[in-house]
Design a protein around this motif. Sequence first.
Motif, mmCIF file in Angstrom:
data_model
loop_
_atom_site.group_PDB
_atom_site.id
_atom_site.type_symbol
_atom_site.label_atom_id
_atom_site.label_comp_id
_atom_site.label_asym_id
_atom_site.label_seq_id
_atom_site.Cartn_x
_atom_site.Cartn_y
_atom_site.Cartn_z
ATOM 1 N N ARG A 174 3.847 -17.767 0.960
ATOM 2 C CA ARG A 174 3.986 -17.791 -0.549
ATOM 3 C C ARG A 174 5.370 -17.068 -1.089
ATOM 4 O O ARG A 174 5.589 -16.084 -0.542
ATOM 5 N N GLY A 175 5.783 -18.012 -1.872
ATOM 6 C CA GLY A 175 7.202 -17.381 -2.409
ATOM 7 C C GLY A 175 6.831 -15.981 -3.155
ATOM 8 O O GLY A 175 5.795 -15.922 -3.896
ATOM 9 N N GLY A 176 8.040 -15.162 -3.170
ATOM 10 C CA GLY A 176 7.662 -14.160 -3.763
ATOM 11 C C GLY A 176 7.204 -12.804 -2.976
ATOM 12 O O GLY A 176 7.129 -11.628 -3.362
ATOM 13 N N TYR A 177 7.255 -13.017 -1.650
ATOM 14 C CA TYR A 177 6.602 -11.930 -0.897
ATOM 15 C C TYR A 177 7.581 -11.691 0.496
ATOM 16 O O TYR A 177 8.185 -12.828 0.788
ATOM 17 N N ILE A 178 7.491 -10.721 1.002
ATOM 18 C CA ILE A 178 8.322 -10.379 2.212
ATOM 19 C C ILE A 178 7.348 -10.010 3.299
ATOM 20 O O ILE A 178 6.351 -9.058 3.212
ATOM 21 N N PHE A 179 7.517 -10.544 4.468
ATOM 22 C CA PHE A 179 6.491 -10.432 5.554
ATOM 23 C C PHE A 179 7.300 -9.684 6.824
ATOM 24 O O PHE A 179 8.326 -10.188 7.169
ATOM 25 N N PRO A 180 6.918 -8.586 7.057
ATOM 26 C CA PRO A 180 7.520 -7.722 8.091
ATOM 27 C C PRO A 180 6.713 -8.759 9.415
ATOM 28 O O PRO A 180 5.709 -8.790 9.470
ATOM 29 N N ILE A 181 7.719 -8.883 10.265
ATOM 30 C CA ILE A 181 7.486 -9.438 11.517
ATOM 31 C C ILE A 181 7.989 -8.808 12.760
ATOM 32 O O ILE A 181 8.885 -7.563 12.608
ATOM 33 N N LEU A 221 11.929 -5.702 15.053
ATOM 34 C CA LEU A 221 11.384 -5.851 13.814
ATOM 35 C C LEU A 221 11.970 -6.958 13.036
ATOM 36 O O LEU A 221 13.396 -6.961 13.421
ATOM 37 N N GLY A 222 11.598 -7.542 12.235
ATOM 38 C CA GLY A 222 12.549 -8.531 11.228
ATOM 39 C C GLY A 222 11.714 -8.688 9.964
ATOM 40 O O GLY A 222 10.527 -8.153 9.754
ATOM 41 N N LEU A 223 12.377 -9.623 8.977
ATOM 42 C CA LEU A 223 11.641 -9.747 7.908
ATOM 43 C C LEU A 223 11.896 -11.303 7.601
ATOM 44 O O LEU A 223 13.155 -11.688 7.804
ATOM 45 N N ILE A 224 10.782 -11.689 7.128
ATOM 46 C CA ILE A 224 10.740 -13.151 6.393
ATOM 47 C C ILE A 224 10.733 -12.820 5.014
ATOM 48 O O ILE A 224 9.582 -12.557 4.482
ATOM 49 N N ILE A 225 11.726 -13.336 4.521
ATOM 50 C CA ILE A 225 11.701 -13.181 2.949
ATOM 51 C C ILE A 225 11.503 -14.471 2.310
ATOM 52 O O ILE A 225 12.421 -15.458 2.317
ATOM 53 N N ALA A 226 10.316 -14.553 1.526
ATOM 54 C CA ALA A 226 9.872 -15.923 0.970
ATOM 55 C C ALA A 226 10.248 -15.814 -0.494
ATOM 56 O O ALA A 226 9.535 -15.177 -1.209
ATOM 57 N N LEU A 227 11.420 -16.282 -0.892
ATOM 58 C CA LEU A 227 11.662 -16.101 -2.653
ATOM 59 C C LEU A 227 11.045 -16.861 -3.458
ATOM 60 O O LEU A 227 10.210 -17.989 -3.189
ATOM 61 N N ASP A 228 10.431 -16.484 -4.427
ATOM 62 C CA ASP A 228 9.644 -17.023 -5.478
ATOM 63 C C ASP A 228 10.609 -17.800 -6.452
ATOM 64 O O ASP A 228 11.918 -17.814 -6.161
ATOM 65 N N HIS A 229 10.065 -18.097 -7.582
ATOM 66 C CA HIS A 229 10.863 -18.991 -8.445
ATOM 67 C C HIS A 229 12.079 -18.032 -9.243
ATOM 68 O O HIS A 229 13.087 -18.640 -9.718
ATOM 69 N N PHE A 252 15.341 -3.148 13.413
ATOM 70 C CA PHE A 252 15.228 -4.278 12.521
ATOM 71 C C PHE A 252 16.290 -5.127 13.305
ATOM 72 O O PHE A 252 17.412 -4.743 13.268
ATOM 73 N N THR A 253 16.081 -6.576 13.332
ATOM 74 C CA THR A 253 17.145 -7.223 13.889
ATOM 75 C C THR A 253 17.416 -8.834 12.710
ATOM 76 O O THR A 253 18.449 -8.921 12.453
ATOM 77 N N ASP A 254 16.435 -9.312 12.823
ATOM 78 C CA ASP A 254 16.580 -10.768 12.000
ATOM 79 C C ASP A 254 16.045 -10.483 10.306
ATOM 80 O O ASP A 254 14.887 -10.304 10.538
ATOM 81 N N ILE A 255 16.749 -11.165 9.547
ATOM 82 C CA ILE A 255 16.193 -11.335 8.175
ATOM 83 C C ILE A 255 16.374 -12.612 7.929
ATOM 84 O O ILE A 255 17.510 -13.438 7.936
ATOM 85 N N ILE A 256 15.329 -13.416 7.651
ATOM 86 C CA ILE A 256 15.179 -14.836 7.358
ATOM 87 C C ILE A 256 14.936 -14.874 5.753
ATOM 88 O O ILE A 256 13.631 -14.539 5.607
#
Length: 1792
Positions: A687-694, A709-717, A768-772
């Motif tokens: 879901r856009g608007g949320y950051i997922f630690p992975i 660790l990394g982050l998947i950043i799903a941008l919202d509107h 932390f290595t990858d930021i997507i």
Amino acid sequence: MARKLSVLEVLLTIFFVIVLCVAVFLLLLVLEEEKGDFTPVCTDISDSDKIDCAPGRQVTQEICTLRFQCCWKPVANAKVPKCFFPKNTGYEVTRNSENTDQRMLLRRLPSRSRYGNDIEDALFRVEKTSNRFHFKIIDANNKQYEVQHESIKSSLPESTQPQMTEKPDVNCSLEVIDKPFSFKIRRTSNSKVLLDTSIGPLLFAQQYLQLSFRLPSANVYGLGEHVHQQYRHDMNWRTWPIFTQDHSPRQGINLYGAHPFFLCLEDSSGASFGVLFMNSNAMEVTLQPAPAITYRAIGGILDFYVFLGNTPEEVIREYLELVGKPFLPPYWSLGFQLSRRGYANIQGLKDVVTRTRAAEIPHDVQYSDIDYMDGYKDFTLNNQSFFNLPGFVEDLHSNGQKYVVVLVGFKTSLSSLAFPTERKERYKRVLDNQLFKKTLCMDTEFTAGLHYDVHNVYGHCMSKATVSAMEEISNQRKLLLSRSTFVGSGKFAGHWLGDNMATWEDLKWSIPSILEFNLFGIPLVGANICGYEKDTTEELCRRWMQVGAFYPLSRNHNGPNNKDQDPASFGENSLLVNSSRHYLNIRYTLLPYLYTLFYRAHTRGDTVARPLVHEFYQDPATWDVYEQFLWGPALLIIPVLHEGEKPVKAYIPDAIWYDFETMETVPWRKQQVQITFPPDKIGLFLRGGYIFPIQYPNTTTEASRKNPLGLIIALDHRRQAKGELYWDDGVSNGSRINDSLLYEFSADLNGLQANLVWNYTGPKNVTFTDIIILGMDKKPENVTAYAYTISEPLFNGSVKVLHMRFVQGPALGDNFSISWVLNVHDEEKFNCYPEDPHVSKEKCEQRGCLWQLPQNPKVPTCYHSTIPSYTASNFQNLPTGMSLNLTLLPDALDPPPARATRRQTRASATNGLSDKIANLSVKVTYHTNTLLQLKIYDSDRTRYEVPIPLNTSSSTISSPENRLYDVSIQTNPFGIQIRRRSSQTVIWDSQLPGFTFNDMFLSISTRLPSQYIYGFGETNHETFRRNMNWHTWGMFARDGAAEDSNSYGVHPYYLALEECGSAHGVLLLNSNAMDVTLQPTPALTYRTTGGIFDFYVILGPTPEQVTQQYTELIGRPAMVPYWALGFQLGRDGYQDDKEISDLYEAMVAAGIPYDVQHLGRDYMERKLDFTLSTKFPGLLRLIKKMKNDGMRFIPVLDPAISGNETDYLPFIRGQEDKVFIQWPGSNDTVWGKAWPDLPNVINVNDSLDHETQVKLYRAHVAFPDFLCNNTVSWWKKEIRELYTNTGQPEKSLKFDGLWLDMNEPSNYVDGSVSGCRNLALNSPPYLPALESRDRGLSNKTLCMESQQVLADGSVVRHYDVHSLYGWSQTRPTYEAVQEVTKQRGVVITRSTFPSSGRWGGHWLGKNTARWDQLKKSIVGMMEFSLFGIPYTGADICGFSGDAEYEMCVRWVQLGAFYPLSRNHNSKGTRRQDPVSWNTTFEDISRSVLEIRYTLLPYLYTLMHLAHTEGSTVVRPLLHEFPQDNKTWDIDRQFMLGPALLISPVLENGTSQIDAYFPKARWYDYGTGSSQESTGEEKTLSASLDHINLHVRGGYILPWQEPANNTYTSRQKFMGLTVALDSNETAHGQLFWDDGQSINTFEKGTYFLVNFKATKNVLHIQTRHNRYLNDTNQLKVGYIKIWGLKSNYVRDVKVTHGDEQFTETNFTSDSHNQTLTIQLTNQTIYLEKLTNITWINDDPVVTTPPATSTFPPNSYCYSYYSSYYYYYYCKHAFFWPDNYYYSYYCYSQHNSF
């Protein structure tokens, strides 16, 4: 013989009879006592409100009414109770001094006892906090069993007087009804009643308690443990028992746990409440449609808690605040777990672990079921079968795995003891009346009381004790799973859903059950993956493993005697193994996110597995979703739950979603979709608007926790996101802040922030290595990670994904941030403040936009960000098109709303451009293979739409395989993209910033395929191709023609060229004031002040085809009469009819062709419509004389009707018919001023300025509403009266056409004589870039609030229909002309709109006598050709100002080739007609006009093709040569049709011009000499008496000898000019009729002939003839052949009728390669002429090879080759004897 009874038997018999008699007596006595005076009240109880008086029993009417004293009324629906409670039973409030609002005494009302031992006196007690309402009903005299819960500390006092006070911020209120006692709990914020007990009686006995609640909605969730099959409860008379028991999960029965808690969602606002019945006795709940719920219990007290929240999640938090929040599970327990009953021995355990490791399947926990026990006894070990089990466990631990064993608790086989009968009857629905079945006797004693009371809390107590014991063993967290649970058990244990079966049904119900246990505060829950009972199948287990990977408790557990079902047992490389490994790796990747969710469940009470309704409660479609679920707020899991590879029906909620595996934005939002997943896939969406630690996964959590660790950043509107990461060692108990850390992540357009809320003292050995980043609009620049290094970011623009990697990243426990710059290049800036180019930064940013001073002053300073305004949802892809919904998103500067509300419009603090429309619908319709429609409109309210019917079929006539286009919908942000299928050229792409749909401001932008845009009118501008350098043009009908400003007509239509030469057109059907901005992106922005977006996209693919398809849509142009193509004269300021007569005589004397005389307002009396001036006493006689000579007359009419006259019949009749535009809500006319003079005005002083003249001389005028049916009838009557003058026929004005002026409408005052009344409409929030921008929309026209009436009677504002005024006047005028003259006639109108060409032509308005106006007239004519109004021309020599000699000469030469060729100028300027200069001027005029008249048959045929096929007449060169991009900018030359090139002189003082000749053979019109051009510019001589005309090779022009007017010229000899191309071929056509009758083509009364020349033969083929005959003859006198390849022609043979003869009267010019055949000495009729053959003396044998004109681009070649194939080969009547085209068609047949 009967046996004698013994004494004992006799005594026993006597005793039995006595006892029976006593029993009957006592029963009668009891019945008599209980009946008393009670009479049940049974009226006005609806079926849905009936509370069952005999639940679970079949009773008769007698038992119901006599024994139970209830109501009886059977109905057809068997589920509705027949026997139901009356209104007057239960309890009443006993009022005394001890009663308070928190404490009330209740007394039982007289009625029959149901089960005995009724509580006569009860006590009702209440306590409230801000979001919690607690009430108890207890025995006032005796203490009864109450649940003693370790987490609940009630403040209800035991004393008779309450000690607490009500808090001031309580969110609910209590209303009590005394008799019968009932109460309502009401939410204070909206006064909604949440619970209302008046629907049923309160029953309170020692072993039977009942209370009913009416609910505010049927959205009820919870109540367990059962198999509900769905998440939202079925309210159709369903009863659910609650009593813990050991039973395989089956629908409809009570299972392991007891949870008498439900949640009710009140409505789409999200407001919710929960109800807990704190009672551990056996009970049931009945749900019914009222909606209502009834609790029935067999003991204890009525102890209820009501929890209030603004959202479902808030309710759960409040509930768990009371009963205890869930425990935080150890990190490893979130890993995958394997178990089964029936491993048999230690080897079985080892085998499964070994093969799982070999398959590299993540595996954290291994179980042993009771197999490991010795004799299945707890706390024992079978050392034979499970030898060295500790060693196996040590091996697991060394590999980072855990071992879990089962404890049974107790087993019993007691079943012989029975309860007394009276107890059994109290509760009949639990285990066939046997409460003790498979459990303990109910009278077994526990510390807390009888098992009867505490049975349901047994598992809960065991869990609590087990946790206490485990804590004494070590301080590390352990995993405890309990099958039996109760309120608050989640504080101690997780839960599995019991002994399910390996069936698809059990797979499906696992999801609603998991969601329910999250409601109950037990988030660590899951079903036995692949099923416990029965053998599974590969497909079932594969699909179950896929979804089970996302159970909070992910455990594969199997029953005894079943085949193995651990994933690895299916084979090392099986599809199931690969799929399981894949999704378990995803689970392990997301474990940091999942662990954080459990932390929030533990600390805040959040759910982990979450129903969609908790996040998207505002969307009713989510209320019933139960086959998919969320992890927390942001990970959407859509599993496959049905057997077979069928599409999955899924609901995609209202958010931006990204496919987890592809990272792409999914195209759906807020809609039901069908998704087909391959066998190895399910749906995972972020879901856009949320950051997922992975974290990079491994086969155990111990190993994975060491990975980066990394982050998947799903941008919202908003292009924002947020998230959290909780981290500790994963195992320690009682983690303190210094033993854990909590990150808060936030991202926006400027960067990423990772801030520690608190840090821990643990090791920092993970980085932390990858930021997507998903949904990134563009690649950022200047990426900086402070104190850290990031490698070059990788950006995938097609999926909008940015991948950044730390070279040496921050360690876990470090704050860090990344910043970047999203530079917006100038060409990508879309104006956010178009009303003020100098807007300040403050104002710009207040609108939520970006501000930057540009170097180029034309670039907007304030521009839109990429944050969208709307979100797309409910996408539907249909065979006939697409549809979707758009929902307004929060403004970029607004905080997220605490609670969603549905609003039609929303005023925004950040945007002053009127209220925003909240809900929009988008509809894409595939009308034809070349036409589609894009419509965006208000979903909730009908808005104004243009009332012009277009020619679209109600059913589409396109086919998917033949469409020239593909359409796709983009959702993040919303946009529509249209591609040309063959070339994949994007011709429309509206996924651009700034889409706005406000009440009075609409804006949308689209990318364009090239810089070559034409159209958008009507404006006065320099070039045909539109200026793309940030130029804005307004469109709003206006009297005036200022440079680059809006003028008379409105045409929101453009034609665009694509890079390969294909073309398309776009019409916005919107009549509100608007403007368009073209920018070098290339892109286009529309802004309009109302209506809707209604686009029509036309695919062509050639420019000429685009125009043909456009006119097919809006309506083909009217067919003009032949005489209308003659030369025309007029001027304002004729003093009398003699002046006109003298002009006519002079023109005749000079021999200058001349067909039409125009009459300005001078002929009127004081400029009053429908009157004749006394200054023109001989006008009617003059008209009659001139018409006898073949001349025609066109007078002017204005729309404005004077209201200052006393005897002016047109006004009087108009008033009577209510035809004039009125003020809204009244019958008052809106008065303006225009040309009509006041009654007392005799002479007007023209030397005064305009304003003074208006004030002194002009009358008040009313404006007819031509949209109204009454007005149409009135207008036609007035025109008829003008023509016939029934009262005075001698004064009738026998016009032949009408000229409509001032119909924008033009007003000499702004709005009205009394001003305007609605500022918002006359000066709307956005004023487009109009000439009157600083003065408002009412400048020089009517007030925008003026009221008009459509044909269907609906009322509209002039604000919406202003630009339709001229359009609405043109049609009834054209119809009136034809009705009164009985001939075709013509109407020319100043104001036009799309489809105006169906009824009229157009002159280009009040031009000026300047040189620049010559070129502009070419631009204007070419544009109106695009607009479907081919009968167009400018006032030759200019309207305003004195014409200069040379300029007027050049203009006459140019104007001779206007379709509408009229010399017209204004009053007060010098005469400029041809006979007003000198004889040289006359000679030049005569010469060029004779050329026009000679070519009138060709021009008339072009007008016919425009009328029937929509072809252009005045034609830009790019229409004929679209592949030659040099033609794309040419607007100093033009063509008439496909064959005649006009290259005029447009500057003064020159005798030569530069002209471009596209690739073709071109012939000089005057000499017939030719030259072959490869596409080049040439310098041509152009003396003052010469205009350069060239005929294109390959065409045949019909012509006729000229004369003084068309009446005479039509009787002359016809000629043909055959201009051969390089292949010695040519073709042409002639349309002929009487030139004046109505609908000759439609009626078939015409002659149509095709001409074809091949080599040395001219074919004449009659296509149609119902016109030419012996009385209507068309004689052929001349044949000219140009481009012969022979030096000498020997013979000419003519075939006429059935005869062939040799014609000797011909001339062969070897120098110019021409042949002229003169047939004037013969009688040759065109309809009988079939062939002319010329025989060469030296025929040419070889033919030069044809040179392709197609560019190398294969797409373009396929377009145009297919176009030419269909055009020529499918119309083979042109070419039956043409060997070249026959060969071409044959060779191309298989290709096309």
